[in-house]
Design a protein around this motif. Structure first.
Motif, PDB file in Angstrom:
ATOM      1  N   ALA A 101       0.740  -1.105   0.134  1.00  0.00           N
ATOM      2  CA  ALA A 101      -0.025  -0.107   0.126  1.00  0.00           C
ATOM      3  C   ALA A 101       0.890   1.286   0.102  1.00  0.00           C
ATOM      4  CB  ALA A 101      -1.106  -0.048   1.253  1.00  0.00           C
ATOM      5  N   ASP A 102       1.886   1.141   0.567  1.00  0.00           N
ATOM      6  CA  ASP A 102       2.934   2.298   0.496  1.00  0.00           C
ATOM      7  C   ASP A 102       3.889   2.469  -0.473  1.00  0.00           C
ATOM      8  OD1 ASP A 102       4.773   0.358   1.119  1.00  0.00           O
ATOM      9  OD2 ASP A 102       5.492   1.056   2.879  1.00  0.00           O
ATOM     10  N   HIS A 103       3.709   1.618  -1.773  1.00  0.00           N
ATOM     11  CA  HIS A 103       4.323   1.740  -2.957  1.00  0.00           C
ATOM     12  C   HIS A 103       5.712   1.003  -2.868  1.00  0.00           C
ATOM     13  CE1 HIS A 103       1.586   4.904  -4.287  1.00  0.00           C
ATOM     14  NE2 HIS A 103       0.940   4.006  -4.488  1.00  0.00           N
ATOM     15  N   THR A 104       6.100   0.065  -1.530  1.00  0.00           N
ATOM     16  CA  THR A 104       7.189  -0.552  -1.658  1.00  0.00           C
ATOM     17  C   THR A 104       7.082  -1.847  -2.175  1.00  0.00           C
ATOM     18  OG1 THR A 104       6.606  -1.308   0.696  1.00  0.00           O
ATOM     19  CG2 THR A 104       8.156   0.695   0.206  1.00  0.00           C
ATOM     20  N   PRO A 105       8.106  -2.468  -2.815  1.00  0.00           N
ATOM     21  CA  PRO A 105       7.933  -3.780  -3.114  1.00  0.00           C
ATOM     22  C   PRO A 105       7.582  -4.479  -2.360  1.00  0.00           C
ATOM     23  CG  PRO A 105      10.117  -2.677  -4.051  1.00  0.00           C
ATOM     24  CD  PRO A 105       9.543  -1.874  -2.989  1.00  0.00           C
ATOM     25  N   GLU A 130      11.830 -15.076 -13.753  1.00  0.00           N
ATOM     26  CA  GLU A 130      11.007 -14.239 -14.911  1.00  0.00           C
ATOM     27  C   GLU A 130      10.338 -12.934 -14.048  1.00  0.00           C
ATOM     28  OE1 GLU A 130       9.246 -14.828 -18.120  1.00  0.00           O
ATOM     29  OE2 GLU A 130      10.525 -16.719 -18.895  1.00  0.00           O
ATOM     30  N   SER A 131      10.175 -12.932 -12.801  1.00  0.00           N
ATOM     31  CA  SER A 131       9.404 -11.909 -12.398  1.00  0.00           C
ATOM     32  C   SER A 131      10.194 -10.571 -12.218  1.00  0.00           C
ATOM     33  CB  SER A 131       9.008 -12.479 -10.679  1.00  0.00           C
ATOM     34  OG  SER A 131       8.558 -13.559 -10.632  1.00  0.00           O
ATOM     35  N   THR A 132       9.356  -9.527 -12.524  1.00  0.00           N
ATOM     36  CA  THR A 132       9.885  -8.120 -12.638  1.00  0.00           C
ATOM     37  C   THR A 132      10.499  -7.850 -10.834  1.00  0.00           C
ATOM     38  OG1 THR A 132       8.280  -7.697 -14.228  1.00  0.00           O
ATOM     39  CG2 THR A 132       9.449  -5.744 -13.033  1.00  0.00           C
ATOM     40  N   VAL A 133      11.635  -7.375 -10.903  1.00  0.00           N
ATOM     41  CA  VAL A 133      12.357  -7.048  -9.891  1.00  0.00           C
ATOM     42  C   VAL A 133      13.288  -5.628  -9.878  1.00  0.00           C
ATOM     43  CG1 VAL A 133      12.271  -9.240  -8.726  1.00  0.00           C
ATOM     44  CG2 VAL A 133      14.109  -8.845 -10.256  1.00  0.00           C
ATOM     45  N   TYR A 134      13.678  -5.358  -8.818  1.00  0.00           N
ATOM     46  CA  TYR A 134      14.850  -4.148  -9.108  1.00  0.00           C
ATOM     47  C   TYR A 134      16.221  -4.998  -9.170  1.00  0.00           C
ATOM     48  CZ  TYR A 134      14.874  -4.702  -3.948  1.00  0.00           C
ATOM     49  OH  TYR A 134      15.239  -5.127  -2.738  1.00  0.00           O
ATOM     50  N   PRO A 135      16.973  -4.191  -9.860  1.00  0.00           N
ATOM     51  CA  PRO A 135      18.513  -4.921  -9.922  1.00  0.00           C
ATOM     52  C   PRO A 135      18.849  -5.340  -8.583  1.00  0.00           C
ATOM     53  CG  PRO A 135      18.403  -3.114 -11.214  1.00  0.00           C
ATOM     54  CD  PRO A 135      17.004  -2.959 -10.511  1.00  0.00           C
ATOM     55  N   GLY A 136      19.361  -6.629  -8.724  1.00  0.00           N
ATOM     56  CA  GLY A 136      19.963  -7.264  -7.271  1.00  0.00           C
ATOM     57  C   GLY A 136      19.161  -8.370  -6.734  1.00  0.00           C
ATOM     58  N   LYS A 283      14.850   1.264  -4.996  1.00  0.00           N
ATOM     59  CA  LYS A 283      16.049   0.760  -5.056  1.00  0.00           C
ATOM     60  C   LYS A 283      17.065   2.221  -5.084  1.00  0.00           C
ATOM     61  CE  LYS A 283      19.608  -1.957  -4.828  1.00  0.00           C
ATOM     62  NZ  LYS A 283      19.838  -2.872  -3.768  1.00  0.00           N
ATOM     63  N   ALA A 284      16.473   3.014  -5.947  1.00  0.00           N
ATOM     64  CA  ALA A 284      17.239   4.595  -6.012  1.00  0.00           C
ATOM     65  C   ALA A 284      17.204   5.094  -4.833  1.00  0.00           C
ATOM     66  CB  ALA A 284      16.548   5.465  -7.088  1.00  0.00           C
ATOM     67  N   GLU A 285      16.174   5.010  -3.924  1.00  0.00           N
ATOM     68  CA  GLU A 285      16.011   5.715  -2.837  1.00  0.00           C
ATOM     69  C   GLU A 285      16.979   4.888  -1.749  1.00  0.00           C
ATOM     70  OE1 GLU A 285      12.125   6.541  -1.148  1.00  0.00           O
ATOM     71  OE2 GLU A 285      11.677   7.689  -2.883  1.00  0.00           O
ATOM     72  N   GLN A 286      17.114   3.543  -1.868  1.00  0.00           N
ATOM     73  CA  GLN A 286      18.157   3.106  -0.714  1.00  0.00           C
ATOM     74  C   GLN A 286      19.675   3.255  -0.997  1.00  0.00           C
ATOM     75  OE1 GLN A 286      17.498  -1.313  -1.658  1.00  0.00           O
ATOM     76  NE2 GLN A 286      16.548  -1.602   0.359  1.00  0.00           N
ATOM     77  N   LEU A 287      19.479   3.791  -2.298  1.00  0.00           N
ATOM     78  CA  LEU A 287      21.136   4.483  -2.845  1.00  0.00           C
ATOM     79  C   LEU A 287      21.221   5.913  -2.409  1.00  0.00           C
ATOM     80  CD1 LEU A 287      21.695   2.104  -5.784  1.00  0.00           C
ATOM     81  CD2 LEU A 287      22.398   1.666  -3.615  1.00  0.00           C
TER      82      LEU A 287
END
Length: 445
Positions: A101-105, A130-136, A283-287
């Motif tokens: 709900a908070d738009h986090t994966p 095959e699932s869509t994920v962020y890099p890593g 992921k961008a925000e984590q970085l």
């Protein structure tokens, strides 16, 4: 140390049906992949939902992606028994990756699938996500789970790869076989085998990405790009509506230029376009980087349901129809046309916003999966026969059966006592001139 864990002959064993492949997750993406591979090799189709598996076993395709006949004829071994995965050496994981709900994966489905597979993973196997994920995610999150559950070591006992799904649900043209498949592996050996396996079914060929992370990133930006382009169209639609200019007419004129991108305004739902950008920005925000363009596009697209209802309310007021308690019908509830999938549909935003104005809409969708809609949203669909004496109608999804409606059929939906028939055509599928009359208050994005 011997790192030659995967049998060099694994591909040959798969082709000669001495080794099986498994498909984990039999939804709108996984099931068509399983059926396609089963035309060439032995396939085990696994899903945790025994109800879904029973439907497939009985020759029923609830997704309508390949049809009942193809399900009846396929040789896929459908199962909900996870131990059957031990019979396979090449595993493809195709489970959904939604957002919270908070738009986090929400990585629970892919983590759960990894745990289930890990318990049944055997030495010498290859696992492809095959699932869509962020890099890593594949290497940093899924691999440790596989190792923990199996007691095996990645790179020594099994190998992994990533090949983003590009299946477009409800699309009969862009299918698994006709879209170039991006593939990646943790090393040259795994990449070579993964590429060869997918080449069995992908007529368009494969593209070998430089690394797993590159393949993960490529997938997540494909849909982020579409999301941003649609957001631009939605913003134009808001601006042009204020100018009393028809957005569709503007896009038609601009589209005569050879390099103008063909996008249209609309509600952005589904499991990809409305979800994938959040994986990248998370992921961008984590970085330490706060996205500007991507999140701006998301905000615009997430607010379109509210914008539609605001214009409905304005149209009712201009037509001298009381807003509170108005009889409003919504035609179409799925996230896209001619596809039964209702998960992450943004039509729900219209429904929720209408409630803020004291309106409980009649919702009719002859294509949608009614059981899924009730499970996901607590909604019961009405029949098309219930669409009568309406104060307003929102044509929300461009199903084929809605496209063939005559002017007379549409006219019969409305309360004849009102001075205007309020009609909102979200997808702009009707001929505007037919409804910009004294009889109608017509509006579209």
């Amino acid at each position: 140390m011997n790192t030659q864990v995967v049998n060099e002959n694994l591909y040959q064993e798969i082709v000669t049906k001495q080794a099986n492949i498994s498909l984990i997750g039999l939804g709108y993406v996984g099931m068509p992949i399983a059926v396609a591979f089963a035309k060439k090799i032995n396939v085990i189709g696994f899903d945790i939902s025994s109800e879904k598996v029973e439907l497939y076993k009985n020759g029923i395709d609830p997704t309508k992606e390949v049809g009942n006949e193809a399900i009846k004829q396929t040789t896929v071994e459908f199962t909900s028994n996870e131990e059957d995965l031990k019979k396979a050496k090449f595993h493809i994981v195709a489970v959904p990756t939604p957002v919270n709900a908070d738009h986090t994966p929400d990585l629970r489905p892919i983590q759960g699938a990894s745990r289930t597979l890990g318990k049944n993973l055997t030495k010498g196997s290859i696992v492809v996500y095959e699932s869509t994920v962020y890099p890593g995610v594949t290497e940093d999150i899924c691999v440790p789970i596989l190792e923990e559950e199996s007691g095996l070591k990645c790179g020594i006992d099994f190998k992994v790869g990533y090949s983003p799904e590009r299946i477009n649900p409800g699309d009969t043209v862009h299918r698994l076989e006709t879209i170039i498949k991006v593939v990646s592996g943790m090393d040259e050996e795994s990449l070579d085998i993964i590429a060869k396996v997918y080449e069995l079914v992908v007529d368009a060929g494969v593209y070998k990405a430089e690394s797993i992370k590159v393949a993960e990133a490529a997938k997540v930006i494909e849909n982020s790009q579409r999301d941003i382009n649609i957001a631009f169209m939605n913003e134009l639609s808001i601006i042009f509506n204020k100018m009393d200019i028809d957005t569709k007419a503007v896009l038609k004129a601009a589209g005569t230029k050879w390099n103008f991108l063909n996008f249209s305004p609309g509600l952005v739902g589904g499991h990809c376009i409305g979800v994938d950008p959040y994986y990248l920005t998370y992921k961008a925000e984590q970085l330490g980087y706060r996205s500007q363009i991507i999140l701006s596009g998301r905000r615009i697209n997430d607010d379109m349901g509210k914008y539609v209802v605001e214009n409905l309310v304005k149209s009712l007021i201009k037509s001298n129809i009381p807003v509170a308690g108005a009889k409003v019908a919504i035609l179409g509830f799925t996230f896209k046309e001619d596809c039964p999938d209702t998960r992450n549909t943004r039509v729900i935003d219209i429904v929720e916003e209408l409630k803020e104005y004291g309106i409980t809409p009649v919702i009719a969708d002859p294509v949608a999966d009614a059981e899924e809609a009730h499970h996901e949203y607590g909604i019961f669909f009405d029949s098309m026969e219930d669409v009568k004496d309406m104060d307003a109608v929102i044509l929300a999804v461009a199903h084929k059966e809605f496209m063939d409606l005559s002017h007379e059929e549409i006219s019969n939906w409305f309360n004849s006592m009102n001075e205007k028939k309020v009609l909102l055509d979200i997808k702009g599928v009707l001929n505007r001139k037919d409804y910009e009359t004294n009889e109608y208050k017509y509006w579209r994005l």
